[in-house]
Design a protein around this motif. Structure first.
Motif, mmCIF file in Angstrom:
data_model
loop_
_atom_site.group_PDB
_atom_site.id
_atom_site.type_symbol
_atom_site.label_atom_id
_atom_site.label_comp_id
_atom_site.label_asym_id
_atom_site.label_seq_id
_atom_site.Cartn_x
_atom_site.Cartn_y
_atom_site.Cartn_z
ATOM 1 N N MET A 47 34.863 34.448 39.487
ATOM 2 C CA MET A 47 33.762 34.995 38.706
ATOM 3 C C MET A 47 32.575 35.315 39.611
ATOM 4 N N GLY A 48 32.319 34.437 40.590
ATOM 5 C CA GLY A 48 31.262 34.717 41.556
ATOM 6 C C GLY A 48 31.540 35.976 42.354
ATOM 7 N N ILE A 53 30.530 41.851 43.328
ATOM 8 C CA ILE A 53 31.027 43.237 43.348
ATOM 9 C C ILE A 53 30.196 44.116 42.421
ATOM 10 N N VAL A 54 29.862 43.606 41.237
ATOM 11 C CA VAL A 54 29.037 44.366 40.290
ATOM 12 C C VAL A 54 27.651 44.629 40.879
ATOM 13 N N LEU A 55 27.154 43.680 41.683
ATOM 14 C CA LEU A 55 25.838 43.842 42.310
ATOM 15 C C LEU A 55 25.874 44.777 43.512
ATOM 16 N N LEU A 109 32.141 41.165 33.408
ATOM 17 C CA LEU A 109 31.472 41.694 34.594
ATOM 18 C C LEU A 109 32.198 42.918 35.142
ATOM 19 N N LEU A 110 33.531 42.824 35.229
ATOM 20 C CA LEU A 110 34.297 43.919 35.808
ATOM 21 C C LEU A 110 34.374 45.125 34.877
ATOM 22 N N GLY A 116 37.364 48.409 37.736
ATOM 23 C CA GLY A 116 37.500 47.072 37.166
ATOM 24 C C GLY A 116 38.922 46.548 37.152
ATOM 25 N N ASN A 117 39.886 47.385 36.734
ATOM 26 C CA ASN A 117 41.269 46.924 36.641
ATOM 27 C C ASN A 117 41.825 46.523 38.008
#
Length: 277
Positions: A47-48, A53-55, A109-110, A116-117
């Motif tokens: 999750m971290g 990655i989103v950031l 998040l993804l 994302g996938n």
């Protein structure tokens, strides 16, 4: 031939060098009957990675490692606070909740990511076939350091996992050593998740340890058997994935599962044979 060796050399070294500490910690986890704690911490670490990655960070950036380690630290605190000891809810319930919430948060998040996938698949099965030399060496250095710490404090850790009542009688602060164990455990899980993914972390921790306990009573022989299983299945899965062009992490997980089935079959045959005599 030389090209194939150059491609497989670092994944091969990863399968030979890295599972050792995972097998040892897996024996602690199995003995303490917190089987899914590694899966939960691995998912928290993932999750971290998803948040990083989103950031906008790359999976190999130090910021990604920092986010993953920070989330793992939070997971370690939660697991320490939920240690059995007069609680009305079993710890396995909290472990399951941590895993489910972390997995759901990772999905959320993804969903913000354009890939994302693919990133979700990477967190589950990893990319051990594409592992970099620096990653293998750094992770091995960390694992060696964790192994040294476990050796120095082996009495405390062995009492914590294998004889907590005796440890408590000797004045061992179980909550502190429990937290210390989870910190080291989280460091190992965090670093390996980035290489092998969540499923491979769980498989390397649990399956070799279970095989060891099937055939031996002493910790030494459980370790030896567990290491042999991890190496044999890791190399077999790696070879099969390369020859058949399969996802490497998933192939190693299936190879470990196959070795467990064979081990249980051998143990059953041996038990039946001894009863006849």
């Amino acid at each position: 031939m030389s090209e194939a060796f150059s491609i497989m050399m670092w994944p091969l070294l990863a399968c030979l060098l890295l599972p050792g500490i995972l097998v040892y910690m897996g024996l602690h986890v199995v003995r303490r009957e917190i089987i899914f704690v590694d899966l939960a911490l691995a998912q928290v670490a993932a999750m971290g990675i998803c948040l990083a990655i989103v950031l906008g960070h790359d999976a190999h950036d130090w910021q990604t490692t920092a986010w993953s380690a920070g989330f793992t630290l939070i997971g370690a605190i939660i697991l320490t606070l939920t240690r059995p000891g007069g609680m009305r809810v079993p710890q396995e319930a909290f472990i399951g909740i941590v895993y489910v919430v972390a997995a759901a948060a990772g999905l959320l998040l993804l969903s913000r990511s354009t890939e994302g996938n693919e990133e979700l698949r990477r967190t589950l099965v990893g990319e051990i076939l594409l592992v970099r030399p620096g990653e293998v060496l750094q992770t091995f250095g960390l694992f060696a350091a964790v192994g040294v710490v476990h050796y120095i404090f082996r009495r405390q850790f062995l009492l914590l996992s294998f004889d907590p009542d005796r440890g408590k009688a000797q004045g061992l602060r179980l909550w502190w050593w429990d937290f210390f164990f989870y910190i080291l455990f989280g460091a190992v899980v965090t670093s390996f998740v980035r290489i092998g993914g969540v499923l491979l972390v769980f498989s390397y921790l649990i399956i070799p340890a279970v095989c060891g306990r099937l055939f031996a009573n002493s910790l030494r022989w459980q370790l030896i058997i567990g290491w042999a299983v991890a190496i044999f299945a890791g190399l077999g899965g790696l070879y099969g994935s390369y020859q058949l062009d399969l996802p490497t992490g998933a192939a190693i997980v299936c190879a470990l599962g196959a070795v467990l089935v064979i081990s249980e079959g051998v143990r059953f045959i041996c038990c039946c044979s001894s009863r006849r005599h």
